[in-house]
Design a protein around this motif. Structure first.
Motif, mmCIF file in Angstrom:
data_model
loop_
_atom_site.group_PDB
_atom_site.id
_atom_site.type_symbol
_atom_site.label_atom_id
_atom_site.label_comp_id
_atom_site.label_asym_id
_atom_site.label_seq_id
_atom_site.Cartn_x
_atom_site.Cartn_y
_atom_site.Cartn_z
ATOM 1 N N UNK A 66 18.294 5.597 -7.318
ATOM 2 C CA UNK A 66 17.747 5.931 -6.159
ATOM 3 C C UNK A 66 16.424 6.682 -6.139
ATOM 4 N N UNK A 67 16.254 7.675 -6.829
ATOM 5 C CA UNK A 67 15.081 8.492 -6.828
ATOM 6 C C UNK A 67 13.833 7.515 -7.085
ATOM 7 N N UNK A 68 14.131 6.405 -7.943
ATOM 8 C CA UNK A 68 12.933 5.431 -7.980
ATOM 9 C C UNK A 68 12.653 4.790 -6.726
ATOM 10 N N UNK A 69 13.667 4.186 -6.236
ATOM 11 C CA UNK A 69 13.839 3.310 -4.936
ATOM 12 C C UNK A 69 13.244 4.204 -3.911
ATOM 13 N N UNK A 70 13.392 5.283 -3.737
ATOM 14 C CA UNK A 70 12.929 6.131 -2.727
ATOM 15 C C UNK A 70 11.498 6.199 -2.793
ATOM 16 N N UNK A 71 10.854 5.954 -3.965
ATOM 17 C CA UNK A 71 9.242 6.216 -3.935
ATOM 18 C C UNK A 71 8.887 4.657 -3.775
ATOM 19 N N UNK A 72 9.579 3.697 -4.226
ATOM 20 C CA UNK A 72 9.179 2.168 -4.242
ATOM 21 C C UNK A 72 9.187 1.770 -2.690
ATOM 22 N N UNK A 73 10.192 1.969 -2.047
ATOM 23 C CA UNK A 73 10.304 1.056 -0.668
ATOM 24 C C UNK A 73 9.186 1.639 0.274
ATOM 25 N N UNK A 74 8.929 2.926 0.442
ATOM 26 C CA UNK A 74 7.748 3.121 1.343
ATOM 27 C C UNK A 74 6.455 2.626 0.936
ATOM 28 N N UNK A 75 6.237 2.585 -0.471
ATOM 29 C CA UNK A 75 4.908 1.744 -0.919
ATOM 30 C C UNK A 75 4.997 0.486 -0.772
ATOM 31 N N UNK A 76 6.057 -0.196 -0.833
ATOM 32 C CA UNK A 76 6.156 -1.755 -0.452
ATOM 33 C C UNK A 76 5.960 -2.090 1.151
ATOM 34 N N UNK A 77 6.578 -1.009 1.835
ATOM 35 C CA UNK A 77 6.434 -1.214 3.655
ATOM 36 C C UNK A 77 4.976 -0.843 3.839
ATOM 37 N N UNK A 78 4.344 -0.007 3.141
ATOM 38 C CA UNK A 78 3.050 0.436 3.636
ATOM 39 C C UNK A 78 1.980 -0.934 3.159
ATOM 40 N N UNK A 79 2.533 -1.451 1.877
ATOM 41 C CA UNK A 79 1.630 -2.903 1.605
ATOM 42 C C UNK A 79 1.897 -3.967 2.565
#
Length: 302
Positions: A66-79
């Motif tokens: 979950x800690x990784x996912x919470x970092x990854x998803x906002x980056x993907x949404x921004x991209x």
């Protein structure tokens, strides 16, 4: 399995603390939400959530994931947002290639208007006498002549057909006179592009057919810029496509000679790697150029 969507479902389930509430918010059925979580756990080879009839809790692996996912998803949404914006509004760097003759003669007049219309696009322009591979060089759009070889997989749009013309400066003509027939070229200084088959003969269409007229090359160069400069300086007669010298002919800096004879034609093409999913910057430039050259079979430079 859609791994990215599974990560989004997992994060939403944890956020809501419930499969049911996550399903409602994401407009999915409970069964589909459960399937995403199960598939994700199977893919990772570990349990992410402890489930009971009353509550959910993260396993140790689930917490780390979950800690990784919470970092990854906002980056993907921004991209995704950045790319979506670029597909709608022309922006970013647009890399262009052109052989020197067309680039020097025409792009300087066209590109300021495009830049004014699309101020968020940065133009990166490469002029070269060598033919560039657009894909290998990472270029968006290229301008080629029909004398060049380029990748047949490119999307190609013809934008014009240029007449090959003979011309000289008024000072040269005043000093040496203008040739009246193709055979007179043998008595003149000729400024030549460095194609081996043009070094000693120029091809002229006459009533008798195509003739090879012997010439004396006073200067040979692979640079369209140098050939123009030396022609303007009165050093001789040159044979060039009209797109490279059209302005000089219109304003009288150069004069055509043997205008009643045909020296050939050169087509000008605009090429780009793919017609699918064009970015807004590429699409806007292609449309701009095609609007400027609506009749590709004519010579717009004379």
């Amino acid at each position: 399995m859609d791994r990215l969507h599974s990560m989004k479902v997992f994060a939403k389930v944890v956020e809501q603390g419930s499969f049911v509430r996550a399903a409602e918010i994401m407009s999915l059925s409970n069964a589909v939400v459960t399937r995403y979580i199960v598939d994700l756990e199977n893919h990772l080879g570990t349990r992410l959530l402890n489930r009971s009839t009353r509550r959910l809790s993260l396993t140790e692996s689930g917490q780390a994931f979950l800690e990784r996912v919470r970092h990854i998803l906002p980056e993907i949404e921004e991209a995704e947002a950045i790319v979506a914006m670029e597909t709608k509004k022309p922006a970013g760097t647009l890399s262009l290639y052109s052989h020197v003759g067309f680039g020097q003669g025409q792009l300087g007049k066209l590109l300021p208007e495009y830049s004014q219309a699309y101020p968020d696009v940065v133009l990166d322009i490469s002029l070269s006498e060598r033919t560039m591979d657009l894909v290998e060089e990472g270029m968006d759009i290229g301008f080629f002549s029909s004398l060049q070889k380029f990748d047949a997989s490119m999307v190609v749009r013809k934008i014009g057909v240029a007449e090959v013309v003979l011309c000289a400066s008024p000072s040269y003509i005043a000093k040496h006179g203008a040739p009246e027939t193709p055979d007179d070229l043998t008595q003149h200084a000729c400024l030549n592009f460095s194609h081996e088959h043009l070094r000693h003969y120029w091809h002229v269409k006459t009533d008798e057919g195509i003739r090879d007229i012997p010439i004396t090359s006073k200067l040979v160069s692979n640079s369209a810029i140098l050939l123009r400069d030396f022609t303007l300086a009165g050093m001789g007669i040159t044979m060039r496509p009209s797109f490279s010298l059209g302005d000089d002919l219109r304003c009288g800096k150069l004069q055509r000679v043997l205008a009643d004879y045909q020296m050939g034609q050169v087509a000008v093409m605009m090429a780009y790697p793919s017609r699918r999913l064009l970015s807004a910057k590429v699409r806007s430039f292609v449309d701009f150029i095609m609007d400027k050259f609506p009749q590709p079979e004519s010579d717009p430079w004379l």
